[in-house]
Motif scaffolding. Structure first.
Motif, PDB file in Angstrom:
ATOM      1  N   ALA A  14     -10.421 -13.213  24.545  1.00 47.38           N
ATOM      2  CA  ALA A  14     -10.761 -13.300  25.967  1.00 47.38           C
ATOM      3  C   ALA A  14      -9.547 -13.523  26.857  1.00 47.38           C
ATOM      4  O   ALA A  14      -9.593 -13.212  28.046  1.00 47.38           O
ATOM      5  N   VAL A  15      -8.461 -14.049  26.307  1.00 49.41           N
ATOM      6  CA  VAL A  15      -7.292 -14.355  27.120  1.00 49.41           C
ATOM      7  C   VAL A  15      -6.782 -13.115  27.832  1.00 49.41           C
ATOM      8  O   VAL A  15      -6.269 -13.200  28.943  1.00 49.41           O
ATOM      9  N   ALA A  16      -6.936 -11.959  27.237  1.00 52.05           N
ATOM     10  CA  ALA A  16      -6.481 -10.734  27.873  1.00 52.05           C
ATOM     11  C   ALA A  16      -7.134 -10.529  29.233  1.00 52.05           C
ATOM     12  O   ALA A  16      -6.557  -9.914  30.118  1.00 52.05           O
ATOM     13  N   ALA A  17      -8.331 -11.062  29.422  1.00 53.32           N
ATOM     14  CA  ALA A  17      -9.029 -10.908  30.696  1.00 53.32           C
ATOM     15  C   ALA A  17      -8.513 -11.886  31.749  1.00 53.32           C
ATOM     16  O   ALA A  17      -8.808 -11.737  32.927  1.00 53.32           O
ATOM     17  N   TRP A  18      -7.762 -12.901  31.340  1.00 50.16           N
ATOM     18  CA  TRP A  18      -7.242 -13.875  32.283  1.00 50.16           C
ATOM     19  C   TRP A  18      -5.895 -13.397  32.801  1.00 50.16           C
ATOM     20  O   TRP A  18      -4.977 -13.141  32.019  1.00 50.16           O
ATOM     21  N   PRO A  19      -5.701 -13.293  34.097  1.00 47.97           N
ATOM     22  CA  PRO A  19      -4.425 -12.830  34.638  1.00 47.97           C
ATOM     23  C   PRO A  19      -3.304 -13.813  34.332  1.00 47.97           C
ATOM     24  O   PRO A  19      -3.368 -14.956  34.732  1.00 47.97           O
ATOM     25  N   ALA A  20      -2.300 -13.361  33.600  1.00 43.58           N
ATOM     26  CA  ALA A  20      -1.162 -14.221  33.256  1.00 43.58           C
ATOM     27  C   ALA A  20      -0.298 -14.437  34.485  1.00 43.58           C
ATOM     28  O   ALA A  20      -0.042 -13.515  35.240  1.00 43.58           O
ATOM     29  N   LYS A  28      -7.703 -22.286  38.204  1.00 41.30           N
ATOM     30  CA  LYS A  28      -9.106 -22.194  37.790  1.00 41.30           C
ATOM     31  C   LYS A  28      -9.241 -22.577  36.316  1.00 41.30           C
ATOM     32  O   LYS A  28     -10.174 -23.295  35.931  1.00 41.30           O
ATOM     33  N   LEU A  29      -8.312 -22.127  35.491  1.00 41.57           N
ATOM     34  CA  LEU A  29      -8.322 -22.473  34.066  1.00 41.57           C
ATOM     35  C   LEU A  29      -8.101 -23.968  33.865  1.00 41.57           C
ATOM     36  O   LEU A  29      -8.741 -24.598  33.025  1.00 41.57           O
ATOM     37  N   ILE A  30      -7.200 -24.537  34.634  1.00 46.04           N
ATOM     38  CA  ILE A  30      -6.921 -25.976  34.536  1.00 46.04           C
ATOM     39  C   ILE A  30      -8.168 -26.778  34.896  1.00 46.04           C
ATOM     40  O   ILE A  30      -8.550 -27.711  34.184  1.00 46.04           O
ATOM     41  N   LYS A  31      -8.842 -26.406  35.975  1.00 39.44           N
ATOM     42  CA  LYS A  31     -10.070 -27.112  36.381  1.00 39.44           C
ATOM     43  C   LYS A  31     -11.133 -27.003  35.298  1.00 39.44           C
ATOM     44  O   LYS A  31     -11.831 -27.975  34.993  1.00 39.44           O
ATOM     45  N   SER A  32     -11.262 -25.832  34.703  1.00 42.90           N
ATOM     46  CA  SER A  32     -12.232 -25.646  33.615  1.00 42.90           C
ATOM     47  C   SER A  32     -11.897 -26.557  32.446  1.00 42.90           C
ATOM     48  O   SER A  32     -12.760 -27.246  31.910  1.00 42.90           O
ATOM     49  N   VAL A  49      -3.815 -22.444  27.122  1.00 37.38           N
ATOM     50  CA  VAL A  49      -4.703 -21.340  26.754  1.00 37.38           C
ATOM     51  C   VAL A  49      -4.068 -20.650  25.559  1.00 37.38           C
ATOM     52  O   VAL A  49      -2.851 -20.656  25.395  1.00 37.38           O
ATOM     53  N   MET A  50      -4.916 -20.076  24.728  1.00 36.16           N
ATOM     54  CA  MET A  50      -4.420 -19.388  23.539  1.00 36.16           C
ATOM     55  C   MET A  50      -4.140 -17.931  23.880  1.00 36.16           C
ATOM     56  O   MET A  50      -4.973 -17.250  24.468  1.00 36.16           O
ATOM     57  N   ASN A  51      -2.950 -17.461  23.508  1.00 37.06           N
ATOM     58  CA  ASN A  51      -2.593 -16.059  23.671  1.00 37.06           C
ATOM     59  C   ASN A  51      -3.244 -15.230  22.568  1.00 37.06           C
ATOM     60  O   ASN A  51      -3.706 -15.778  21.562  1.00 37.06           O
ATOM     61  N   SER A  52      -3.271 -13.944  22.734  1.00 33.58           N
ATOM     62  CA  SER A  52      -3.921 -13.066  21.761  1.00 33.58           C
ATOM     63  C   SER A  52      -3.269 -13.138  20.378  1.00 33.58           C
ATOM     64  O   SER A  52      -3.908 -12.842  19.379  1.00 33.58           O
ATOM     65  N   ASP A  53      -2.000 -13.571  20.316  1.00 31.27           N
ATOM     66  CA  ASP A  53      -1.327 -13.684  19.021  1.00 31.27           C
ATOM     67  C   ASP A  53      -1.495 -15.065  18.383  1.00 31.27           C
ATOM     68  O   ASP A  53      -0.890 -15.361  17.358  1.00 31.27           O
ATOM     69  N   GLY A  54      -2.313 -15.926  18.990  1.00 29.65           N
ATOM     70  CA  GLY A  54      -2.568 -17.251  18.437  1.00 29.65           C
ATOM     71  C   GLY A  54      -1.621 -18.328  18.932  1.00 29.65           C
ATOM     72  O   GLY A  54      -1.819 -19.496  18.636  1.00 29.65           O
ATOM     73  N   THR A  55      -0.594 -17.956  19.676  1.00 29.96           N
ATOM     74  CA  THR A  55       0.302 -18.957  20.250  1.00 29.96           C
ATOM     75  C   THR A  55      -0.341 -19.526  21.512  1.00 29.96           C
ATOM     76  O   THR A  55      -1.280 -18.954  22.063  1.00 29.96           O
ATOM     77  N   MET A  56       0.172 -20.655  21.956  1.00 29.98           N
ATOM     78  CA  MET A  56      -0.380 -21.317  23.134  1.00 29.98           C
ATOM     79  C   MET A  56       0.531 -21.111  24.336  1.00 29.98           C
ATOM     80  O   MET A  56       1.745 -21.149  24.220  1.00 29.98           O
ATOM     81  N   ARG A  57      -0.098 -20.933  25.486  1.00 31.85           N
ATOM     82  CA  ARG A  57       0.621 -20.888  26.762  1.00 31.85           C
ATOM     83  C   ARG A  57       0.266 -22.162  27.502  1.00 31.85           C
ATOM     84  O   ARG A  57      -0.914 -22.470  27.719  1.00 31.85           O
ATOM     85  N   THR A  58       1.270 -22.933  27.867  1.00 31.22           N
ATOM     86  CA  THR A  58       1.045 -24.197  28.565  1.00 31.22           C
ATOM     87  C   THR A  58       0.893 -23.945  30.056  1.00 31.22           C
ATOM     88  O   THR A  58       1.770 -23.359  30.681  1.00 31.22           O
ATOM     89  N   CYS A  68      -6.105 -30.059  26.495  1.00 30.18           N
ATOM     90  CA  CYS A  68      -7.388 -29.470  26.879  1.00 30.18           C
ATOM     91  C   CYS A  68      -7.250 -27.956  26.990  1.00 30.18           C
ATOM     92  O   CYS A  68      -6.201 -27.448  27.371  1.00 30.18           O
ATOM     93  N   MET A  69      -8.342 -27.273  26.644  1.00 30.91           N
ATOM     94  CA  MET A  69      -8.417 -25.819  26.750  1.00 30.91           C
ATOM     95  C   MET A  69      -9.613 -25.464  27.629  1.00 30.91           C
ATOM     96  O   MET A  69     -10.650 -26.117  27.545  1.00 30.91           O
ATOM     97  N   PRO A  70      -9.502 -24.409  28.450  1.00 29.98           N
ATOM     98  CA  PRO A  70     -10.602 -24.036  29.332  1.00 29.98           C
ATOM     99  C   PRO A  70     -11.763 -23.370  28.601  1.00 29.98           C
ATOM    100  O   PRO A  70     -11.651 -22.984  27.435  1.00 29.98           O
ATOM    101  N   ASP A  71     -12.864 -23.219  29.336  1.00 25.68           N
ATOM    102  CA  ASP A  71     -14.023 -22.476  28.865  1.00 25.68           C
ATOM    103  C   ASP A  71     -13.599 -21.065  28.479  1.00 25.68           C
ATOM    104  O   ASP A  71     -12.735 -20.468  29.102  1.00 25.68           O
ATOM    105  N   ASN A  72     -14.235 -20.565  27.444  1.00 24.03           N
ATOM    106  CA  ASN A  72     -13.998 -19.188  27.020  1.00 24.03           C
ATOM    107  C   ASN A  72     -15.060 -18.311  27.653  1.00 24.03           C
ATOM    108  O   ASN A  72     -16.234 -18.429  27.311  1.00 24.03           O
ATOM    109  N   PRO A  73     -14.687 -17.433  28.569  1.00 24.01           N
ATOM    110  CA  PRO A  73     -15.688 -16.610  29.244  1.00 24.01           C
ATOM    111  C   PRO A  73     -16.405 -15.631  28.314  1.00 24.01           C
ATOM    112  O   PRO A  73     -17.444 -15.093  28.678  1.00 24.01           O
TER     113      PRO A  73
END
Length: 181
Positions: A14-20, A28-32, A49-58, A68-73
Motif C-alpha cells: 500500500a505504501v506505493a499509494a502514499w505520496p512520498a 496525515k500519516l503521522i496523525k493516523s 512507514v514501510m517501503n515496498s522493499d521492507g525498509t522503513m521511512r521515518t 508507531c505506524m499509520p493505518d494501512n489503507p
C-alpha cells in the motif's frame, strides 16, 4: 499484524499509494499513526512507514523508544499500531519469516482496532475454510514471552475476542491479544 499484523505485509504493497515526500500526506500519516497509542506515548514516539522493499521511512524521530505506524489503507478497518523496540524487532522477524529473538518481551498498542485476520496462520491473506478468520477490536499485545506465559491463556482456533487469548499459537509468532473494550 487480528494482530492485524498482516498489516506489515499489506503495508508494503500500500505504501506505493502514499505520496512520498509530500508534507501534507506525511502529516496525515503521522496523525493516523498517533491514534494507535495513548496520547502521551504517541506524542513522543517515532513515526515510520514501510517501503515496498521492507525498509522503513521515518516521518518523525521519536524520544521514548516507541515506534508507531499509520493505518494501512489496503486493509478493511483501522489498524495503526505502536510498539516498543522489542515488539518492533519481533514484528520485523515476523515480516522476514525469521524466528524472533528469545527473551525479548515486547508490547504493542492497536487502540483503533485491527483488521480481520487468521488466528492460526500468521501469513494468511484472506479467509479460508481452515485458517480460523477472526475480527478483533481495539487491543494491546504482548509478544516474545516464554511459552509458559502463553500457556495461561486460551489458545482456541476461534477464540472469544472479548477476553485475552493467544493468537497464532504454536508458531514462533504467537502473542497475547488483550482487548481493551
Amino acid at each position: 499484524m487480528a494482530i492485524s499484523c498482516k498489516l506489515f505485509v499489506l503495508v508494503a504493497a500500500a505504501v506505493a499509494a502514499w505520496p512520498a515526500g509530500a508534507s501534507s500526506a506525511d502529516e496525515k500519516l503521522i496523525k493516523s499513526a498517533m491514534r494507535a497509542a495513548p496520547k502521551k506515548v504517541a506524542n513522543s514516539a517515532a513515526i515510520v512507514v514501510m517501503n515496498s522493499d521492507g525498509t522503513m521511512r521515518t516521518l518523525r524521530e521519536g524520544k521514548n523508544g516507541f515506534t508507531c505506524m499509520p493505518d494501512n489503507p489496503a486493509t478493511p478497518g483501522p489498524d495503526p499500531m505502536c510498539m516498543d523496540k522489542a515488539a518492533m524487532d519481533w514484528a520485523m522477524a515476523w515480516v522476514g519469516k525469521k524466528t524472533p529473538a528469545a527473551g525479548k518481551i515486547g508490547f504493542m498498542y492497536m487502540l483503533e482496532g485491527g483488521t480481520d485476520a487468521s488466528n492460526t496462520d500468521p501469513y494468511a491473506q484472506k479467509p479460508s475454510a481452515d485458517n480460523n478468520w477472526i475480527k478483533t477490536g481495539p487491543h494491546v499485545m504482548v509478544v516474545g514471552a516464554e511459552q509458559s506465559f502463553y500457556d495461561m491463556y486460551p489458545k482456541d482456533p476461534k477464540p472469544d475476542t472479548s477476553v485475552p487469548y493467544v493468537m497464532w499459537p504454536g508458531t514462533p509468532y504467537q502473542h497475547l491479544m488483550v482487548p481493551i473494550k
